[in-house]
Structure formats: structure tokens, C-alpha cells
Design a protein around this motif. Structure first.
Motif, PDB file in Angstrom:
ATOM      1  N   GLY A   1       0.792  -1.221   0.000  1.00 56.45           N
ATOM      2  CA  GLY A   1       0.000   0.000   0.000  1.00 56.45           C
ATOM      3  C   GLY A   1       0.824   1.270   0.000  1.00 56.45           C
ATOM      4  N   SER A   2       2.094   1.184   0.399  1.00 51.43           N
ATOM      5  CA  SER A   2       2.943   2.375   0.466  1.00 51.43           C
ATOM      6  C   SER A   2       3.800   2.570  -0.789  1.00 51.43           C
ATOM      7  CB  SER A   2       3.854   2.301   1.689  1.00 51.43           C
ATOM      8  OG  SER A   2       4.833   1.284   1.501  1.00 51.43           O
ATOM      9  N   MET A   3       3.771   1.612  -1.703  1.00 54.91           N
ATOM     10  CA  MET A   3       4.635   1.706  -2.880  1.00 54.91           C
ATOM     11  C   MET A   3       3.997   2.605  -3.937  1.00 54.91           C
ATOM     12  SD  MET A   3       6.002  -2.207  -3.208  1.00 54.91           S
ATOM     13  CE  MET A   3       7.290  -1.806  -4.395  1.00 54.91           C
ATOM     14  N   GLN A   4       4.802   3.565  -4.463  1.00 55.12           N
ATOM     15  CA  GLN A   4       4.291   4.448  -5.499  1.00 55.12           C
ATOM     16  C   GLN A   4       4.205   3.715  -6.840  1.00 55.12           C
ATOM     17  OE1 GLN A   4       6.653   7.983  -5.582  1.00 55.12           O
ATOM     18  NE2 GLN A   4       5.699   8.816  -3.750  1.00 55.12           N
ATOM     19  N   LYS A   5       5.222   2.927  -7.134  1.00 58.32           N
ATOM     20  CA  LYS A   5       5.252   2.180  -8.394  1.00 58.32           C
ATOM     21  C   LYS A   5       5.511   0.723  -8.034  1.00 58.32           C
ATOM     22  CE  LYS A   5       7.702   1.663 -12.696  1.00 58.32           C
ATOM     23  NZ  LYS A   5       9.088   1.452 -13.027  1.00 58.32           N
ATOM     24  N   CYS A   6       4.447  -0.052  -7.997  1.00 56.51           N
ATOM     25  CA  CYS A   6       4.558  -1.433  -7.546  1.00 56.51           C
ATOM     26  C   CYS A   6       4.697  -2.376  -8.740  1.00 56.51           C
ATOM     27  CB  CYS A   6       3.325  -1.796  -6.722  1.00 56.51           C
ATOM     28  SG  CYS A   6       3.481  -3.337  -5.817  1.00 56.51           S
ATOM     29  N   PRO A   7       5.722  -3.226  -8.730  1.00 56.11           N
ATOM     30  CA  PRO A   7       5.839  -4.232  -9.791  1.00 56.11           C
ATOM     31  C   PRO A   7       4.768  -5.306  -9.603  1.00 56.11           C
ATOM     32  CG  PRO A   7       7.468  -4.650  -8.112  1.00 56.11           C
ATOM     33  CD  PRO A   7       6.770  -3.371  -7.724  1.00 56.11           C
ATOM     34  N   PRO A   8       4.676  -6.271 -10.501  1.00 49.07           N
ATOM     35  CA  PRO A   8       3.700  -7.348 -10.315  1.00 49.07           C
ATOM     36  C   PRO A   8       3.905  -8.065  -8.970  1.00 49.07           C
ATOM     37  CG  PRO A   8       4.632  -7.435 -12.515  1.00 49.07           C
ATOM     38  CD  PRO A   8       5.422  -6.417 -11.748  1.00 49.07           C
ATOM     39  N   VAL A   9       2.785  -8.371  -8.311  1.00 51.13           N
ATOM     40  CA  VAL A   9       2.790  -9.048  -7.020  1.00 51.13           C
ATOM     41  C   VAL A   9       2.021 -10.356  -7.169  1.00 51.13           C
ATOM     42  CG1 VAL A   9       2.115  -8.926  -4.594  1.00 51.13           C
ATOM     43  CG2 VAL A   9       2.786  -6.834  -5.805  1.00 51.13           C
ATOM     44  N   PHE A  10       2.691 -11.465  -6.815  1.00 50.51           N
ATOM     45  CA  PHE A  10       2.071 -12.784  -6.875  1.00 50.51           C
ATOM     46  C   PHE A  10       2.132 -13.433  -5.504  1.00 50.51           C
ATOM     47  CE2 PHE A  10       2.485 -11.929 -11.267  1.00 50.51           C
ATOM     48  CZ  PHE A  10       1.600 -12.761 -11.935  1.00 50.51           C
ATOM     49  N   ALA A  11       1.016 -14.023  -5.100  1.00 53.84           N
ATOM     50  CA  ALA A  11       0.946 -14.752  -3.835  1.00 53.84           C
ATOM     51  C   ALA A  11       1.149 -16.231  -4.116  1.00 53.84           C
ATOM     52  CB  ALA A  11      -0.398 -14.523  -3.167  1.00 53.84           C
ATOM     53  N   VAL A  12       1.787 -16.923  -3.171  1.00 55.02           N
ATOM     54  CA  VAL A  12       2.025 -18.364  -3.287  1.00 55.02           C
ATOM     55  C   VAL A  12       1.058 -19.065  -2.341  1.00 55.02           C
ATOM     56  CG1 VAL A  12       3.750 -20.190  -3.145  1.00 55.02           C
ATOM     57  CG2 VAL A  12       4.449 -17.877  -3.797  1.00 55.02           C
ATOM     58  N   ILE A  13       0.152 -19.862  -2.930  1.00 53.90           N
ATOM     59  CA  ILE A  13      -0.877 -20.546  -2.146  1.00 53.90           C
ATOM     60  C   ILE A  13      -1.105 -21.950  -2.711  1.00 53.90           C
ATOM     61  CG2 ILE A  13      -2.107 -18.465  -1.402  1.00 53.90           C
ATOM     62  CD1 ILE A  13      -4.123 -19.007  -3.701  1.00 53.90           C
ATOM     63  N   TYR A  14      -1.724 -22.785  -1.908  1.00 55.85           N
ATOM     64  CA  TYR A  14      -2.153 -24.097  -2.393  1.00 55.85           C
ATOM     65  C   TYR A  14      -3.420 -23.911  -3.236  1.00 55.85           C
ATOM     66  CZ  TYR A  14       1.247 -26.213   0.707  1.00 55.85           C
ATOM     67  OH  TYR A  14       2.431 -26.582   1.319  1.00 55.85           O
ATOM     68  N   ASP A  15      -3.689 -24.879  -4.117  1.00 58.31           N
ATOM     69  CA  ASP A  15      -4.822 -24.767  -5.032  1.00 58.31           C
ATOM     70  C   ASP A  15      -6.146 -24.510  -4.318  1.00 58.31           C
ATOM     71  OD1 ASP A  15      -3.836 -25.242  -7.847  1.00 58.31           O
ATOM     72  OD2 ASP A  15      -2.967 -26.983  -6.842  1.00 58.31           O
ATOM     73  N   ASP A  16      -6.375 -25.165  -3.192  1.00 61.37           N
ATOM     74  CA  ASP A  16      -7.654 -25.009  -2.503  1.00 61.37           C
ATOM     75  C   ASP A  16      -7.758 -23.709  -1.704  1.00 61.37           C
ATOM     76  OD1 ASP A  16      -5.941 -25.679  -0.406  1.00 61.37           O
ATOM     77  OD2 ASP A  16      -7.199 -27.291   0.364  1.00 61.37           O
ATOM     78  N   GLU A  17      -6.728 -22.856  -1.785  1.00 66.84           N
ATOM     79  CA  GLU A  17      -6.757 -21.556  -1.119  1.00 66.84           C
ATOM     80  C   GLU A  17      -7.123 -20.420  -2.078  1.00 66.84           C
ATOM     81  OE1 GLU A  17      -3.494 -22.920   2.252  1.00 66.84           O
ATOM     82  OE2 GLU A  17      -2.827 -21.691   0.560  1.00 66.84           O
ATOM     83  N   LEU A  18      -7.390 -20.772  -3.343  1.00 71.22           N
ATOM     84  CA  LEU A  18      -7.930 -19.816  -4.302  1.00 71.22           C
ATOM     85  C   LEU A  18      -9.457 -19.942  -4.181  1.00 71.22           C
ATOM     86  CD1 LEU A  18      -7.537 -17.713  -6.485  1.00 71.22           C
ATOM     87  CD2 LEU A  18      -7.291 -19.572  -8.152  1.00 71.22           C
ATOM     88  N   LEU A  19     -10.069 -18.964  -3.517  1.00 72.32           N
ATOM     89  CA  LEU A  19     -11.478 -19.032  -3.131  1.00 72.32           C
ATOM     90  C   LEU A  19     -12.339 -18.109  -3.993  1.00 72.32           C
ATOM     91  CD1 LEU A  19     -10.909 -18.827   0.746  1.00 72.32           C
ATOM     92  CD2 LEU A  19     -11.038 -20.885  -0.684  1.00 72.32           C
TER      93      LEU A  19
END
Length: 192
Positions: free
Chosen positions: A150-168
Motif C-alpha cells: 500500500g505504500s509503494m508508489q510504483k509497484c511491480p507485479p505481485v504474486f501470492a504463493v498458495i495451495y490450489d484449494d486456497e484460491l477461493l
């Protein structure tokens, strides 16, 4: 007093922690192979020469084989260090030496860089408890990555690492929660 959303998040986090806790060794090993292959592919796809990533704890998706690949292939890697004021410092670390941070999480040992060091990376890889189909991230409740993103002025791509069943379908959201651009699971990369 906690809001209704906070209580829903707490219950969902407890359920997700339990799901991770009961994974078998074989399930973890297979997932790690998938996470590693997809994180390498994502880094290559984005032509990232510098990446911010986290050192995984035992019940988190394992980022260590990916970090070993990054170190071996000259990808500059920043690793987070928690501070008591709720911000993250960063260090390059050597991929081998680590210590226990504030909340018992593994943290790198290396030259301490300030919170703004993350502004120079090409790709950010974050932990998460769950992500929904719009990219809304639900973290583990301390807000470190939400504050950072939230504090970044220019944020590069952000990817979260989760298990398949955590994509809700949906996750509870509060005003401070920050979305991600995609997820990496053991079986796929999803971009929102």
C-alpha cells in the motif's frame, strides 16, 4: 472489539492453517516441485533480475528451492525482516544463514536494508492465507505486506504463493487489504 469481518477472517485462517498442517510429506514434496517450477517460470516470464520473496516457514508453501535457483542464476533476491513498528526491512541474505524473526518466522541474516529497498525489484512474491478470484489477498493478520504494498508508489507485479484449494470465490476484505496481480499454486499460475 473485533469487527465481524475480523472474526470471519480469524475463523477462515484457522481452517486454512489446519488444512496446511495435515498435508502429508508426499503432498508437500509434490506441491514444492510445482511451486518451484511455476516461480521459476514466472520470474523468467517477467524477465525479473531482482525479486522480493519470503523465506517459507515449515507449514507455508516452500519457496526455498526457488530461492536456491534464484541465487544460483544471479537473480537478486530481497528477503523481508519484520520490525516492531509494522514495517518490513529487507536483506539480500545468502540463502543459507537465517535467524528467527519477531513471530518465530525465518528471516535472513545479511546487510540490513530499509523499507524502501523493495522499490527497486521487478517482481514481488508474497505469502497469503487465501486469495479470491479478483486478486484480493487475505494474509495471516499482521498487515506487514499490506502496509508494504500500500505504500509503494510504483509497484511491480505481485504474486501470492498458495495451495490450489486456497484460491477461493471470495475472501473477507477490510479497508487496509491489498490485492495481488496473480497467484502461484502447485498446478498453475493465475494472473488477474
Amino acid at each position: 472489539m473485533l469487527s465481524e469481518t475480523s472474526n470471519i477472517k480469524r475463523a477462515l485462517r484457522a481452517e486454512l492453517r489446519e488444512r496446511r498442517r495435515i498435508l502429508t510429506t508426499t503432498e508437500r514434496e509434490e506441491a514444492t516441485a510445482g511451486f518451484t517450477a511455476h516461480l521459476i517460470a514466472l520470474t523468467s516470464q517477467h524477465k525479473a533480475r531482482s525479486v522480493a520473496c519470503y523465506l517459507s516457514a515449515p507449514n507455508e508453501p516452500n519457496t526455498r528451492p526457488f530461492l536456491n535457483w534464484a541465487f544460483a542464476n544471479g537473480v537478486r533476491t530481497l528477503l523481508p525482516i519484520t520490525r516492531e513498528d509494522g514495517l518490513l526491512d529487507w536483506a539480500h541474505g545468502d540463502g543459507e544463514t537465517e535467524t528467527e524473526g519477531l513471530f518465530g518466522m525465518p528471516e535472513p541474516v545479511g546487510e540490513l536494508l530499509g523499507p524502501i529497498a523493495i522499490n527497486d525489484v521487478d517482481l514481488i512474491i508474497v505469502p497469503a492465507a487465501a486469495i479470491d478470484g479478483t486478486g484480493m489477498r487475505m494474509g495471516w493478520g499482521r498487515g506487514y505486506f499490506d502496509k508494504t504494498l500500500g505504500s509503494m508508489q510504483k509497484c511491480p507485479p505481485v504474486f501470492a504463493v498458495i495451495y490450489d484449494d486456497e484460491l477461493l470465490d471470495s475472501v473477507p476484505r477490510e479497508v487496509h487489504d491489498e490485492p495481488v496481480n496473480g497467484v502461484v499454486t502447485p498446478t498453475r499460475i493465475v494472473t488477474f
